[in-house]
Structures are given as structure tokens and as C-alpha cells.
Design a protein around this motif. Structure first.
Motif, PDB file in Angstrom:
ATOM      1  N   SER A  32       0.849  -1.195   0.000  1.00 51.38           N
ATOM      2  CA  SER A  32       0.000   0.000   0.000  1.00 51.38           C
ATOM      3  C   SER A  32       0.882   1.241   0.000  1.00 51.38           C
ATOM      4  N   VAL A  33       0.496   2.216  -0.803  1.00 44.86           N
ATOM      5  CA  VAL A  33       1.292   3.428  -1.021  1.00 44.86           C
ATOM      6  C   VAL A  33       0.474   4.650  -0.615  1.00 44.86           C
ATOM      7  N   LEU A  34       1.134   5.589   0.029  1.00 42.60           N
ATOM      8  CA  LEU A  34       0.547   6.898   0.280  1.00 42.60           C
ATOM      9  C   LEU A  34       1.267   7.922  -0.591  1.00 42.60           C
ATOM     10  N   VAL A  35       0.519   8.605  -1.446  1.00 40.56           N
ATOM     11  CA  VAL A  35       1.060   9.671  -2.283  1.00 40.56           C
ATOM     12  C   VAL A  35       0.656  11.005  -1.659  1.00 40.56           C
ATOM     13  N   VAL A  36       1.634  11.792  -1.258  1.00 39.63           N
ATOM     14  CA  VAL A  36       1.386  13.111  -0.665  1.00 39.63           C
ATOM     15  C   VAL A  36       1.767  14.132  -1.726  1.00 39.63           C
ATOM     16  N   ALA A  37       0.755  14.706  -2.390  1.00 37.73           N
ATOM     17  CA  ALA A  37       1.052  15.511  -3.578  1.00 37.73           C
ATOM     18  C   ALA A  37      -0.117  16.424  -3.907  1.00 37.73           C
ATOM     19  N   GLY A  38       0.178  17.508  -4.602  1.00 43.91           N
ATOM     20  CA  GLY A  38      -0.868  18.334  -5.182  1.00 43.91           C
ATOM     21  C   GLY A  38      -1.385  19.437  -4.294  1.00 43.91           C
ATOM     22  N   GLN A  39      -0.867  20.652  -4.477  1.00 41.33           N
ATOM     23  CA  GLN A  39      -1.486  21.817  -3.875  1.00 41.33           C
ATOM     24  C   GLN A  39      -2.726  22.169  -4.697  1.00 41.33           C
ATOM     25  N   PRO A  40      -3.526  23.105  -4.267  1.00 47.68           N
ATOM     26  CA  PRO A  40      -4.717  23.458  -5.049  1.00 47.68           C
ATOM     27  C   PRO A  40      -4.355  23.783  -6.502  1.00 47.68           C
ATOM     28  N   GLY A  41      -5.071  23.161  -7.414  1.00 45.70           N
ATOM     29  CA  GLY A  41      -4.821  23.381  -8.827  1.00 45.70           C
ATOM     30  C   GLY A  41      -3.754  22.491  -9.421  1.00 45.70           C
ATOM     31  N   MET A  42      -3.138  21.620  -8.612  1.00 48.48           N
ATOM     32  CA  MET A  42      -2.079  20.733  -9.097  1.00 48.48           C
ATOM     33  C   MET A  42      -2.470  19.267  -8.897  1.00 48.48           C
ATOM     34  N   ALA A  43      -3.730  18.961  -9.149  1.00 45.51           N
ATOM     35  CA  ALA A  43      -4.193  17.588  -8.980  1.00 45.51           C
ATOM     36  C   ALA A  43      -3.509  16.633  -9.936  1.00 45.51           C
TER      37      ALA A  43
END
Length: 527
Positions: A254-265
Motif C-alpha cells: 500500500s502506497v501513500l502519495v502526498v502531492a498536489g497543492q490546489p490546482g495541481m491535482a
């Protein structure tokens, strides 16, 4: 140039070193002095192996070899003699002072001194060749070629005929990949024992063409004898995780991706999609609340986590086997707070990319402390690496040198694994040989490709690979997927994602499918 190259052996040996010139020479001396392998035997094996490959790749037309003074020239003479003994028309042009017939064993190979050829003579000789053999300079050459050798190199490059180089193209530095002056532009390079490190590095790599390494009777390489290894298809296939027949989603990573500020989905979606495509059983995406709808629409398989929810993020960290942080995350206060929570969370294998590296370079994230608390993989491109290395300057350590040296310095300084993206990409880990990628190409120079690579790295780590192996295998998988997609310069990260499963399911041909078993390694030309 020339006819298409038939495939020889796309897989090959699992462990292939990439020695510098000094390391290759050391093995050569050990074979001769300690193990009693006569130098003429090595030269005979080298020349005959190169002749076999030439006959397979270029079966038609006369062969003209341009021969230098050293062992490289001797290998070329053996090649020419072998072809002549097989009935092929072959002749030699001596571009240095050496005996004309020492290695010809009485076979009538016409031999001419370069100094006895005028412009018309050179033009006539080379124009009639089916292939030209470059045996001018070998692995010991450094700096610009001398006048006589430089002139021979110019003649080879201007011939308009296919060129096969012996061991390395004349004029490149076999250790560093530097090109200080004239250098042969080869279509195929036949390396003896192993591909030389410099032939895998730019700018030399662009001169090498297709790179084929062959076994010629050297003793096995010991792990301490070379500082770099090649990420071959066989190596990657041996490392990639295999699923058991009785398993479930949480057992396969299982992986957790921590990414994407608003507008960077998009960055979060690419990284999470890559994690799924490369075999992760469960993927969570911690991102800004504004990205939730886009993430659900593009990737309904993923579990969304609000990155601003401290409790939810802590729970996701505890439930994941590996973490990927940074793509599109931003560098503001919110991003810094999220990264602090990642650093304070359970010591899971952690892949840091993009904005996470920028924050580390500004001191907002203590990489040294993080690397001592858990396995950490950094995946910088050259610009991000330069920013990271500023901290080395302030501590009095060197931040200059080749990309390979900088990757090694960074991994030692921060107790991390470093995947330095470039041409080629390399993976450095403390006290381990450098791993050099051979699948990447300029087609991968597209926005978002690093996000996909980050997702694959984290996925393979979640499935049980150590970060060094996960990083190198991820380079292979993404590079191979790009080649399978066949989009050329129109390649997008989405194309790579679609072809990752095919790259994962490839297997080496069976033993009965393999011809020319002395071929150890076979890489397409750089592009």
C-alpha cells in the motif's frame, strides 16, 4: 545509416559491471598476471567475437578496418583476419606505426598506411566498404586525439558507411564520457568483457550507437573491482516483485502519495496512477481539498485523504507501506506543515521528489535526520540536485564534479539513496556500486514524467524492494514502457502509464531462443 540491425540478444546476463578504463585495465592485468590467461588469447577472443557480430549485423560488402597502435588496433586486425579466413573481403589501413602482419597469421589481408593514401585514395577505399571498423584508439586514450589519429577519425566519420567501433569509439574518454576533440560516430560498439562506464555517459553515449558487450575469457568481476553496474533487463526482471497466487490487496503493498497543492491535482493523479500500474494493491492520495473531485474522477480506485487533516494524514501514514511526497505539493506554509507530519510519522520507506526536494534545499526539511530515521530516496533532476548541493557548500564539502560523483556525494552526505535523473539516470546508495540506467531516452523529457517515476519507485518499495533496487527497477520499467509505447518525441506520461503493465510482464526469452550466448549486454542507440 546502413541496414536495420537484427536483434541479437535483448536480455543477457543479470550482473553486468560498467568499469572505468582503470578498472578494466586492472582486470586485464589480473587475468594475464595472476590467472595465466595469455594476452594473445584475450585478443583472439575479442577479435573473433567482434567478427561474429559484424557478420551478423552487416553480412554484405567489403570490410575496411582503420587500425591504431595499441591493443585496440590488434583486436581490429584479428577481426579482419577472421573475416578474411571466412571468405569476406577485408583490408586494413594503418593509422599508426605497427607491424603489418603480426596478427594476420599469414592470411592475405591487404594493408595500407594512411600516409600513403591521398584524398582520392581514401574516398575510393571507404566508399566501397560495406562497413568500416574503428580500431584507432582504445580505453586508455584521454584528451584530444593526436593529429594523425584525428585525421583518421575524420575519414571514418566522413565515409558515409556504417561504422563498428572496437571496445569504445575512438576519441571518447572510457571513464568519464568526455569528448575532448574528434570522436568516431559509431553505429555499433562492441565492448569486451563489459560496457565501459564512459560509453554509457553523455556526451560519449551519443557516439556509441548500439552497445553490445561480449564475453572474451576474462575472470569474473568481484564486487569490489568496479564502482558501477548496469541496470540490464535481466537484472530488472530478477528484482521485480512477483505476486503469490494466494494474496490480497494489503499484502502486495500500500502506497501513500502526498502531492498536489490546489490546482495541481495532475501531479498527484500521475504519481498515484503509476503506483497502481506498477503493482501496488492499495493507493491513498493525500492532497488539497480542492483537488478531491478531480482525483476521484480520474482515479476512483484511490482513497482520498485531506492533506490538511492531521489525524487523517497520520492514520494514512500508519496504514501505508511506503510514502511518495512532493509532486505538485508547493513550497508554502501548508506544504511545509504536511512534510513535517510525514517526517514525524512512522518510519516508512519514503520517496521525496519535486517540491519536497526544494523545501529540503532551503532547510525546511532536515534530510540528514530523515535519512537516519528511515529509508529515504531522493529523485532530483539536475536543477534540484544543484539546489540540494548548496548545503554541501555551506558545510565545506565539495558540490562540484560529474553527475555521478555528485549523486554519490549527496547519498553519503544525507544517508539517502539518490536517483539523479538525466542522460543517463543513475542511482547512488551509501557503500554500494552506482547503478546506471540504459532504458531512458530524450522521449522521456516531458512534464509529469518525474511524477510517474516517483509513483513507480514508491510502489516497488511498498512491494518489498529496498529503495536502491526500487529506484533502479523503476527507471527500467518506465523507460521500457516508453519504448513499448513507441510514441517517440510525442510520448506523454499517460502513454507510459498504459504500457507499464506490459513492461512488468515481459520475460527474458528461454535458453533455446538465445543465439550468440557470448553476448552479455545489448542496448539500443541513445535517442
Amino acid at each position: 545509416m546502413g541496414r536495420p540491425h537484427p536483434r541479437i540478444r535483448p536480455f543477457g546476463r543479470v550482473h553486468v559491471p560498467a568499469p572505468t578504463a582503470a578498472e578494466a585495465n586492472s582486470l586485464d592485468r589480473r587475468a594475464i598476471a595472476e590467472l595465466g590467461v595469455p594476452q594473445p588469447v584475450l585478443m583472439e577472443n575479442a577479435g573473433r567475437s567482434a567478427a561474429t557480430l559484424l557478420a551478423r549485423l552487416y553480412p554484405e560488402g567489403p570490410v575496411v578496418g582503420v587500425v591504431g597502435a595499441g591493443n585496440n588496433g590488434g583486436d581490429a586486425l584479428v577481426l579482419l583476419r577472421t573475416l578474411r579466413a571466412w571468405g569476406r573481403e577485408a583490408r586494413a589501413v594503418l593509422a599508426a606505426d605497427r607491424s603489418r602482419d603480426t596478427l594476420l597469421h599469414g592470411w592475405p589481408v591487404p594493408t595500407t598506411r594512411d600516409e600513403d593514401l591521398d584524398e582520392a585514395g581514401w574516398a575510393t577505399l571507404l566508399a566501397g566498404a560495406g562497413v568500416v571498423v574503428d580500431g584507432v584508439l582504445g580505453t586508455g586514450a584521454q584528451g584530444p586525439p593526436r593529429k594523425r589519429q584525428a585525421a583518421a577519425i575524420q575519414r571514418i566519420n566522413g565515409s558515409g558507411r556504417p561504422v563498428l567501433a572496437i571496445d569504445v569509439p575512438s576519441g571518447i574518454d572510457a571513464s568519464t564520457g568526455a569528448v575532448a576533440g574528434n570522436a568516431v560516430q559509431a553505429d555499433v560498439t562492441v565492448a569486451f568483457g563489459a560496457p565501459k562506464l564512459g560509453s554509457l555517459l553523455h556526451p560519449a553515449r551519443a557516439h556509441v550507437g548500439r552497445l553490445v558487450a561480449v564475453e572474451i575469457g576474462f575472470p569474473p568481476w568481484g564486487p569490489e573491482q568496479t564502482g558501477a553496474h548496469v541496470v540490464t533487463p535481466a537484472w530488472a526482471q530478477a528484482k521485480l516483485p512477483r505476486r503469490g497466487t494466494d494474496t490480497h490487496k494489503k499484502a502486495v503493498g500500500s502506497v501513500l502519495v502526498v502531492a498536489g497543492q490546489p490546482g495541481m491535482a495532475g501531479a498527484a493523479i500521475l504519481a498515484a496512477s503509476a503506483a497502481f500500474r506498477s503493482g501496488a494493491g492499495l493507493v491513498r492520495v493525500a492532497s488539497a481539498a480542492e483537488n478531491r473531485a478531480a482525483i476521484h474522477a480520474a482515479l476512483p480506485e484511490a482513497i482520498y485523504v485531506d492533506a490538511a487533516d492531521a489525524g487523517g494524514l497520520a492514520e494514512a501514514l500508519g496504514a501505508s507501506d511506503a510514502v511518495a511526497a512532493g509532486p505538485g505539493l508547493g513550497t508554502g506554509a501548508a506544504a511545509r506543515e504536511v512534510l513535517d507530519r510525514v517526517a514525524d510519522g512512522p518510519p516508512r520507506p519514503t520517496v521525496l521528489d519535486a517540491d519536497a526536494l526544494t523545501l529540503a534545499a532551503t532547510g525546511e526539511l532536515d534530510l540528514r535526520a530523515l535519512g537516519e530515521s528511515r529509508p529515504v530516496l531522493l529523485t532530483p533532476h539536475p536543477g534540484e540536485m544543484s539546489r540540494l548541493l548548496e548545503s554541501l557548500r555551506t558545510s565545506g564539502e565539495s558540490s562540484t564534479g560529474s553527475p555521478e560523483a555528485r549523486a554519490r556525494a549527496t547519498c553519503e552526505r544525507f544517508s539517502c539513496v539518490v536517483l539523479l535523473k538525466g542522460a543517463p539516470s543513475v542511482v547512488a546508495a551509501p557503500d554500494e556500486p552506482l547503478l546506471v540506467d540504459t532504458q531512458g531516452s530524450s522521449d522521456l523529457a516531458v512534464a509529469g514524467m518525474g511524477d510517474a517515476l516517483t509513483g513507480v519507485c514508491a510502489s516497488l518499495a511498498a512491494q518489498g524492494l529496498a529503495l536502491r533496487e526500487a529506484a533502479a527497477a523503476a527507471l527500467y520499467v518506465t523507460g521500457r514502457a516508453a519504448r513499448l509505447a513507441g510514441r517517440g518525441r510525442g510520448l506523454t506520461p499517460s502513454d507510459v502509464l498504459r504500457w507499464i503493465p506490459d513492461a512488468l510482464e515481459e520475460r527474458a526469452p528461454s535458453a533455446t531462443d538465445l543465439d550468440l550466448p557470448f553476448v552479455l549486454f545489448d542496448a539500443d542507440p541513445a535517442r
